[in-house]
Design a protein around this motif. Structure first.
Motif, PDB file in Angstrom:
ATOM      1  N   TRP A  69      66.086   3.322  52.297  1.00 41.63           N
ATOM      2  CA  TRP A  69      65.372   3.782  53.495  1.00 41.63           C
ATOM      3  C   TRP A  69      66.223   3.527  54.735  1.00 41.63           C
ATOM      4  O   TRP A  69      66.272   4.352  55.644  1.00 41.63           O
ATOM      5  CB  TRP A  69      64.021   3.076  53.624  1.00 41.63           C
ATOM      6  N   ARG A  70      66.879   2.369  54.759  1.00 40.91           N
ATOM      7  CA  ARG A  70      67.731   2.081  55.928  1.00 40.91           C
ATOM      8  C   ARG A  70      68.927   3.043  55.972  1.00 40.91           C
ATOM      9  O   ARG A  70      69.336   3.476  57.039  1.00 40.91           O
ATOM     10  CB  ARG A  70      68.198   0.632  55.896  1.00 40.91           C
ATOM     11  N   ARG A  71      69.475   3.358  54.787  1.00 42.44           N
ATOM     12  CA  ARG A  71      70.606   4.319  54.758  1.00 42.44           C
ATOM     13  C   ARG A  71      70.158   5.670  55.299  1.00 42.44           C
ATOM     14  O   ARG A  71      70.897   6.343  56.010  1.00 42.44           O
ATOM     15  CB  ARG A  71      71.149   4.465  53.324  1.00 42.44           C
ATOM     16  N   LEU A  88      66.933  -2.432  67.174  1.00 42.12           N
ATOM     17  CA  LEU A  88      65.968  -3.325  67.808  1.00 42.12           C
ATOM     18  C   LEU A  88      65.128  -4.027  66.739  1.00 42.12           C
ATOM     19  O   LEU A  88      64.711  -3.395  65.779  1.00 42.12           O
ATOM     20  CB  LEU A  88      65.079  -2.483  68.721  1.00 42.12           C
ATOM     21  N   ALA A  89      64.912  -5.343  66.949  1.00 35.64           N
ATOM     22  CA  ALA A  89      64.255  -6.175  65.929  1.00 35.64           C
ATOM     23  C   ALA A  89      65.092  -6.137  64.657  1.00 35.64           C
ATOM     24  O   ALA A  89      64.594  -5.892  63.564  1.00 35.64           O
ATOM     25  CB  ALA A  89      62.825  -5.729  65.660  1.00 35.64           C
ATOM     26  N   THR A  90      66.355  -6.378  64.831  1.00 37.05           N
ATOM     27  CA  THR A  90      67.326  -6.254  63.743  1.00 37.05           C
ATOM     28  C   THR A  90      67.077  -7.249  62.622  1.00 37.05           C
ATOM     29  O   THR A  90      67.513  -7.034  61.492  1.00 37.05           O
ATOM     30  CB  THR A  90      68.751  -6.416  64.312  1.00 37.05           C
ATOM     31  N   GLY A  91      66.409  -8.368  62.921  1.00 39.52           N
ATOM     32  CA  GLY A  91      66.129  -9.359  61.880  1.00 39.52           C
ATOM     33  C   GLY A  91      67.412  -9.893  61.273  1.00 39.52           C
ATOM     34  O   GLY A  91      68.262 -10.462  61.978  1.00 39.52           O
ATOM     35  N   ASP A 126      66.947  -9.181  68.500  1.00 36.96           N
ATOM     36  CA  ASP A 126      65.710  -9.693  67.900  1.00 36.96           C
ATOM     37  C   ASP A 126      65.276 -10.921  68.695  1.00 36.96           C
ATOM     38  O   ASP A 126      66.105 -11.578  69.316  1.00 36.96           O
ATOM     39  CB  ASP A 126      65.959 -10.099  66.438  1.00 36.96           C
ATOM     40  N   PHE A 127      63.963 -11.215  68.681  1.00 40.07           N
ATOM     41  CA  PHE A 127      63.553 -12.414  69.420  1.00 40.07           C
ATOM     42  C   PHE A 127      63.439 -13.648  68.535  1.00 40.07           C
ATOM     43  O   PHE A 127      63.075 -14.709  69.025  1.00 40.07           O
ATOM     44  CB  PHE A 127      62.318 -12.179  70.292  1.00 40.07           C
ATOM     45  N   SER A 128      63.765 -13.523  67.250  1.00 42.91           N
ATOM     46  CA  SER A 128      63.748 -14.701  66.380  1.00 42.91           C
ATOM     47  C   SER A 128      65.177 -15.167  66.113  1.00 42.91           C
ATOM     48  O   SER A 128      65.938 -14.499  65.396  1.00 42.91           O
ATOM     49  CB  SER A 128      63.055 -14.391  65.050  1.00 42.91           C
ATOM     50  N   GLY A 187      65.988 -17.559  64.269  1.00 44.01           N
ATOM     51  CA  GLY A 187      66.092 -17.877  62.848  1.00 44.01           C
ATOM     52  C   GLY A 187      66.532 -16.670  62.032  1.00 44.01           C
ATOM     53  O   GLY A 187      67.375 -16.773  61.141  1.00 44.01           O
ATOM     54  N   MET A 188      65.950 -15.504  62.330  1.00 44.74           N
ATOM     55  CA  MET A 188      66.337 -14.271  61.633  1.00 44.74           C
ATOM     56  C   MET A 188      67.790 -13.924  61.987  1.00 44.74           C
ATOM     57  O   MET A 188      68.594 -13.558  61.113  1.00 44.74           O
ATOM     58  CB  MET A 188      65.402 -13.119  62.024  1.00 44.74           C
ATOM     59  N   LEU A 189      68.142 -14.044  63.263  1.00 42.83           N
ATOM     60  CA  LEU A 189      69.509 -13.699  63.687  1.00 42.83           C
ATOM     61  C   LEU A 189      70.537 -14.625  63.022  1.00 42.83           C
ATOM     62  O   LEU A 189      71.650 -14.189  62.698  1.00 42.83           O
ATOM     63  CB  LEU A 189      69.629 -13.790  65.213  1.00 42.83           C
ATOM     64  N   VAL A 207      69.721 -12.142  71.290  1.00 39.97           N
ATOM     65  CA  VAL A 207      68.285 -12.404  71.422  1.00 39.97           C
ATOM     66  C   VAL A 207      67.714 -11.517  72.512  1.00 39.97           C
ATOM     67  O   VAL A 207      68.263 -11.449  73.616  1.00 39.97           O
ATOM     68  CB  VAL A 207      68.035 -13.884  71.783  1.00 39.97           C
ATOM     69  N   ALA A 208      66.651 -10.790  72.187  1.00 38.17           N
ATOM     70  CA  ALA A 208      65.968  -9.974  73.210  1.00 38.17           C
ATOM     71  C   ALA A 208      64.554  -9.678  72.754  1.00 38.17           C
ATOM     72  O   ALA A 208      64.268  -9.619  71.552  1.00 38.17           O
ATOM     73  CB  ALA A 208      66.713  -8.663  73.442  1.00 38.17           C
ATOM     74  N   ASP A 209      63.661  -9.481  73.720  1.00 33.79           N
ATOM     75  CA  ASP A 209      62.270  -9.118  73.434  1.00 33.79           C
ATOM     76  C   ASP A 209      62.132  -7.597  73.546  1.00 33.79           C
ATOM     77  O   ASP A 209      62.477  -7.013  74.579  1.00 33.79           O
ATOM     78  CB  ASP A 209      61.341  -9.822  74.438  1.00 33.79           C
ATOM     79  N   ALA A 210      61.612  -6.997  72.479  1.00 33.69           N
ATOM     80  CA  ALA A 210      61.470  -5.530  72.429  1.00 33.69           C
ATOM     81  C   ALA A 210      60.595  -4.980  73.553  1.00 33.69           C
ATOM     82  O   ALA A 210      60.695  -3.807  73.908  1.00 33.69           O
ATOM     83  CB  ALA A 210      60.877  -5.138  71.082  1.00 33.69           C
ATOM     84  N   ALA A 250      63.466  -0.882  62.596  1.00 37.35           N
ATOM     85  CA  ALA A 250      62.921  -0.827  61.233  1.00 37.35           C
ATOM     86  C   ALA A 250      61.903  -1.942  61.079  1.00 37.35           C
ATOM     87  O   ALA A 250      62.232  -3.119  61.261  1.00 37.35           O
ATOM     88  CB  ALA A 250      64.045  -0.978  60.201  1.00 37.35           C
ATOM     89  N   PHE A 251      60.675  -1.564  60.812  1.00 36.07           N
ATOM     90  CA  PHE A 251      59.600  -2.514  60.506  1.00 36.07           C
ATOM     91  C   PHE A 251      59.279  -3.437  61.680  1.00 36.07           C
ATOM     92  O   PHE A 251      58.869  -4.579  61.478  1.00 36.07           O
ATOM     93  CB  PHE A 251      59.942  -3.310  59.225  1.00 36.07           C
ATOM     94  N   LEU A 252      59.475  -2.907  62.886  1.00 36.04           N
ATOM     95  CA  LEU A 252      59.115  -3.645  64.110  1.00 36.04           C
ATOM     96  C   LEU A 252      57.728  -3.282  64.610  1.00 36.04           C
ATOM     97  O   LEU A 252      56.936  -4.150  64.980  1.00 36.04           O
ATOM     98  CB  LEU A 252      60.127  -3.335  65.232  1.00 36.04           C
ATOM     99  N   LEU A 253      57.429  -1.987  64.666  1.00 40.42           N
ATOM    100  CA  LEU A 253      56.343  -1.498  65.510  1.00 40.42           C
ATOM    101  C   LEU A 253      54.982  -2.112  65.195  1.00 40.42           C
ATOM    102  O   LEU A 253      54.193  -2.374  66.094  1.00 40.42           O
ATOM    103  CB  LEU A 253      56.272   0.035  65.441  1.00 40.42           C
TER     104      LEU A 253
END
Ligand SMILES: C[S@@+](CC[C@H](N)C(=O)[O-])C[C@H]1O[C@@H](n2cnc3c(N)ncnc32)[C@H](O)[C@@H]1O
Length: 238
Positions: free
Chosen positions: A41-43, A60-63, A84-86, A88-90, A109-112, A128-131
């Protein structure tokens, strides 16, 4: 879904804390839940980004940076930023970039809901999978459009309820019962993987999302369903 002037600190904070807790098991959970299909799906989204005008791409929200990496692989000439704002994920994403020696890809780090970028900074803005995680969906989409150059692309990938009722019931049973059990076992966090199906239930339909994209000023919006109708890939022109 209504826009809010700012994101609700309590919801945003709860979402950030949740992703920080599951960060180290996030990739494994994605592979288990989707049977490895999430990469395809990402491809597909990266393929669509390749059609954007020349210039940098924002994931955005790259995780843990999987979509950003897919875009770099598909369009090696482009600069890609992942936000991404986490932290830990970054952190997991940064380790992956080092391990795979991925260049020209920066994570920050950024807030969407309040992006620290000037208007039209990117040729393509994706998520992807942010909204589903935003309490101000319209505001998030408006920010994505704002930082995209006129004529550039906004691309979103998210989980949606299947259109076919019978399959929807099977998907619902899997998502509401099996996924939380895997989440408890593998990620040690049943709550996060109970929140996941709930966020899908509360989320807009693909048609409603297309309408909201239009409302924030995007045009020529198209979408396709992937993953047996459970994933929607939307593309709009800024
Ligand atoms: C389900 S994960 C998706 C990660 C990645 N895009 C992927 O495809 O695997 C959702 C991500 O959105 C991030 N997120 C949620 N709300 C956010 C916000 N308001 N600003 C920035 N990131 C946000 C979370 O920290 C998390 O990393």
């Amino acid at each position: 879904m209504a826009a809010s002037a700012t994101s609700s600190p309590s919801k945003a904070e709860a979402v950030r804390t949740m992703f920080t807790h599951i960060a180290r098991r996030y990739d494994l959970m994605n592979s288990l839940m989707t049977g490895g299909r999430h990469h395809a799906w990402r491809r597909k989204a990266a393929e669509s980004a390749a059609g954007a005008p020349g210039g940098p791409v924002l994931d955005l929200a790259t995780g843990t940076a999987d979509l950003a990496i897919a875009v770099r692989a598909r369009t090696p000439g482009r600069f890609v930023a992942g936000a991404d704002f986490s932290e830990g994920m970054l952190r997991v994403g940064r380790a992956k970039l080092r391990e795979r020696r991925v260049a020209r890809l920066q994570l920050l780090v950024a807030d969407a809901q309040a992006l620290p970028f000037r208007d039209g900074a990117f040729a393509c803005v994706m998520s992807a999978f942010l909204l589903r995680n935003l309490d101000g969906l319209e505001r998030g989409l408006a920010e994505m459009r704002r930082v995209t150059i006129p004529g550039g692309r906004v691309i979103t990938l998210d989980i949606v309820r299947p259109a076919q009722p019978l399959w929807g019931a099977v998907f619902g049973a899997y998502f509401n019962h099996v996924v939380p059990a895997i989440g408890a076992l593998v990620a040690g966090n049943r709550q996060a993987y109970t929140y996941l199906p709930q966020s899908v239930d509360r989320f807009v339909t693909p048609d409603e999302l297309a309408e909201l994209m239009e409302k924030v000023g995007l045009r020529d919006i198209t979408y396709q369903r992937l993953g047996l109708g459970t994933i929607a890939l939307h593309v709009g022109i800024a």
